[in-house]
Design an enzyme around this catalytic site. Structure first.
Site, PDB file in Angstrom:
ATOM      1  N   LEU A 139      91.470 105.696  50.179  1.00 16.01           N
ATOM      2  CA  LEU A 139      92.157 105.395  49.465  1.00 16.01           C
ATOM      3  C   LEU A 139      92.215 106.403  48.359  1.00 16.01           C
ATOM      4  O   LEU A 139      92.649 106.952  47.913  1.00 16.01           O
ATOM      5  CB  LEU A 139      91.437 104.095  48.706  1.00 16.01           C
ATOM      6  CG  LEU A 139      92.463 103.821  48.009  1.00 16.01           C
ATOM      7  CD1 LEU A 139      94.396 103.944  48.180  1.00 16.01           C
ATOM      8  CD2 LEU A 139      92.483 102.183  47.061  1.00 16.01           C
ATOM      9  N   SER A 140      90.627 106.485  47.751  1.00 17.96           N
ATOM     10  CA  SER A 140      90.536 107.604  46.795  1.00 17.96           C
ATOM     11  C   SER A 140      90.438 109.087  47.352  1.00 17.96           C
ATOM     12  O   SER A 140      90.101 109.723  46.486  1.00 17.96           O
ATOM     13  CB  SER A 140      88.833 107.484  46.563  1.00 17.96           C
ATOM     14  OG  SER A 140      87.589 108.355  47.794  1.00 17.96           O
TER      15      SER A 140
ATOM     16  N   ASP B 283      80.910  95.428  48.888  1.00 18.54           N
ATOM     17  CA  ASP B 283      80.990  95.462  50.257  1.00 18.54           C
ATOM     18  C   ASP B 283      79.863  96.162  50.981  1.00 18.54           C
ATOM     19  O   ASP B 283      79.844  96.153  52.324  1.00 18.54           O
ATOM     20  CB  ASP B 283      82.307  96.438  50.370  1.00 18.54           C
ATOM     21  CG  ASP B 283      83.495  95.377  49.088  1.00 18.54           C
ATOM     22  OD1 ASP B 283      83.325  94.369  49.531  1.00 18.54           O
ATOM     23  OD2 ASP B 283      84.657  96.000  49.225  1.00 18.54           O
TER      24      ASP B 283
ATOM     25  N   LYS C  58      76.267  96.864  55.344  1.00 13.98           N
ATOM     26  CA  LYS C  58      74.698  96.847  56.195  1.00 13.98           C
ATOM     27  C   LYS C  58      75.049  95.391  56.843  1.00 13.98           C
ATOM     28  O   LYS C  58      74.687  95.376  57.837  1.00 13.98           O
ATOM     29  CB  LYS C  58      73.859  96.216  55.141  1.00 13.98           C
ATOM     30  CG  LYS C  58      72.958  96.628  55.543  1.00 13.98           C
ATOM     31  CD  LYS C  58      71.984  96.070  53.967  1.00 13.98           C
ATOM     32  CE  LYS C  58      69.688  95.841  54.584  1.00 13.98           C
ATOM     33  NZ  LYS C  58      69.561  95.821  53.707  1.00 13.98           N
TER      34      LYS C  58
ATOM     35  N   ASN D 258      84.412 100.378  58.255  1.00 13.43           N
ATOM     36  CA  ASN D 258      85.436 101.101  57.760  1.00 13.43           C
ATOM     37  C   ASN D 258      85.527 102.007  57.383  1.00 13.43           C
ATOM     38  O   ASN D 258      86.889 102.561  57.827  1.00 13.43           O
ATOM     39  CB  ASN D 258      84.090 101.376  56.053  1.00 13.43           C
ATOM     40  CG  ASN D 258      84.692 100.335  55.023  1.00 13.43           C
ATOM     41  OD1 ASN D 258      85.330  99.087  54.887  1.00 13.43           O
ATOM     42  ND2 ASN D 258      84.479 100.839  53.903  1.00 13.43           N
TER      43      ASN D 258
ATOM     44  N   THR E  30      91.029 100.598  52.088  1.00 15.66           N
ATOM     45  CA  THR E  30      91.142 100.794  50.733  1.00 15.66           C
ATOM     46  C   THR E  30      89.614 101.446  50.242  1.00 15.66           C
ATOM     47  O   THR E  30      89.558 101.072  48.975  1.00 15.66           O
ATOM     48  CB  THR E  30      91.204  99.630  50.678  1.00 15.66           C
ATOM     49  OG1 THR E  30      90.410  97.955  51.173  1.00 15.66           O
ATOM     50  CG2 THR E  30      92.635  98.763  50.350  1.00 15.66           C
TER      51      THR E  30
END
Length: 293
Positions: A194-195, A76, A81, A149, A190
Site C-alpha cells: 500500500l505504501s 502487526d 512473528k 504479508n 495494506t
C-alpha cells in the site's frame, strides 16, 4: 468450570509501557484454569526487565509448542512473528493490539476480557489467510522462506536500481527497472504494498499483487494475479547481489539466482470477533471520510 484450553503467548519486547495488559491477560487465563506457555524472549523481558511475576506452565523457544490458540501481544509486526512460528501447525492466532495501526492485531486493550471470554464460548469467526513462499535455486535461503504479508526483492544499500526479469506461469511479463518488487498477499496488501501505491485486496480474494518499488518508468503499474500462479524472478544488479525480504526478514542473494514465488501449502488461521466487518475496520484504520480540516 470452563474447559481447559492451552495458550501460547508471544509479545513485543519493545513496548515496556504496555505490561499492564499482559498482566490482565495472565490473570484472566489463570482465573479460567488455562495452560499458558510463553515464548522465552518475551518471558525474559517481562520477568527480568519489567520485574513481573509471570505464571506460566512452560517457556518455549521458536516453534517448539503446541496449543489450542496463540495470543500475539503487540502490533502487526509481533503478529507476523507469531505466524512465522505457528507455520503449518494450523493453530488459530488472536492479535491483541498494543501499538497504533493494527490490521492483524485488531483486539484493543479494552476488549481483552470480552475476546478471551469469546474464545471460551466458541463465539468467534475464523479466517483463512494465504501464505506465500519463495524458492531460490541451489542454496536455501538464510531466512524462513514463507510470508503472510509479502516477499520483496530489493536493491542493497545505496546501489543503483536493479533489473528484475519477471515471468508468470512461465510467460514473460516485464523486466522491472526499479529499487525493488513486492509480491503481496491480500493480508499484506495494506502493508508495504500500500505504501508503494499498490491496491488494497480484500482477504480471501484469491489474488497476489506485484508492485514495483520506485520504478524507473512511470508506465509501470501494480498487477493483480491469481494466487495459483507461479512467479519467477531473475535479478541483475551492478553490485552483483540484492536483498530478499520475507515479511521484513532479509537475506542477501547473488545476482542470477532464480527465485520462484508461489502459494504455500497451508494457511494461517486468524481469530476474528464475531460480526466484525472488514470494510468497517478498513474505513476506521485508513481514516477514510475523516475530515481533517
Amino acid at each position: 468450570m470452563p474447559r481447559k484450553l492451552k495458550f501460547a503467548l508471544f509479545g513485543n519486547i519493545y513496548q515496556a509501557k504496555k505490561s499492564a495488559s499482559i498482566q490482565r491477560i495472565l490473570a484472566l487465563l489463570q482465573e479460567k484454569g488455562a495452560d499458558v506457555q510463553m515464548e522465552r524472549e518475551y518471558f525474559d523481558f517481562l520477568s527480568t526487565s519489567r520485574h513481573l511475576d509471570v505464571p506460566v506452565s512452560r517457556i518455549f523457544e521458536g516453534d517448539d509448542f503446541e496449543a489450542d490458540f496463540v495470543i500475539s501481544m503487540g502490533g502487526d509486526g509481533t503478529f507476523l512473528k507469531s505466524a512465522h512460528f505457528v507455520g503449518d501447525k494450523l493453530i488459530p492466532i488472536m492479535g491483541i493490539n498494543m501499538g497504533r495501526l493494527g490490521f492483524l492485531a485488531d483486539v484493543g486493550p479494552d476488549e481483552i476480557e470480552q475476546a478471551i471470554n469469546a474464545l471460551y464460548a466458541g463465539d468467534f469467526d475464523m479466517e483463512h489467510h494465504a501464505v506465500i513462499e519463495v524458492i531460490a535455486d541451489g542454496e536455501p535461503l538464510a531466512i524462513c522462506p514463507r510470508a503472510l504479508n509479502d516477499i520483496a526483492v530489493l536493491k542493497r544499500d545505496n546501489a543503483s536500481m536493479i533489473s528484475i526479469h519477471t515471468s508468470i506461469d512461465g510467460e514473460y511479463l516485464v523486466t522491472y527497472q526499479a529499487d525493488g518488487l513486492i509480491v503481496s498477499t491480500p493480508t499484506g496488501s495494506t502493508a508495504y504494498n500500500l505504501s508503494n501505491g499498490g491496491p488494497i485486496i480484500v482477504p480471501q480474494a484469491g489474488n497476489l499483487c506485484l508492485t514495483a518499488v520506485a520504478p524507473h518508468s512511470l508506465n509501470i503499474r501494480p498487477i493483480v494475479i491469481r494466487d495459483s500462479s507461479e512467479i519467477t524472478l531473475t535479478v541483475e544488479s551492478r553490485s552483483h547481489n540484492f536483498l530478499i525480504a520475507v515479511d521484513g526478514r532479509s537475506a542477501k542473494c547473488q545476482e542470477g539466482t532464480q527465485l520462484t514465488i508461489r502459494k504455500a501449502p497451508y494457511d494461517i488461521l486468524i481469530v476474528k470477533r464475531r460480526g466484525q466487518k472488514y470494510f468497517t475496520t478498513l474505513r476506521e484504520k485508513m481514516m477514510w471520510g475523516a475530515d481533517s480540516r
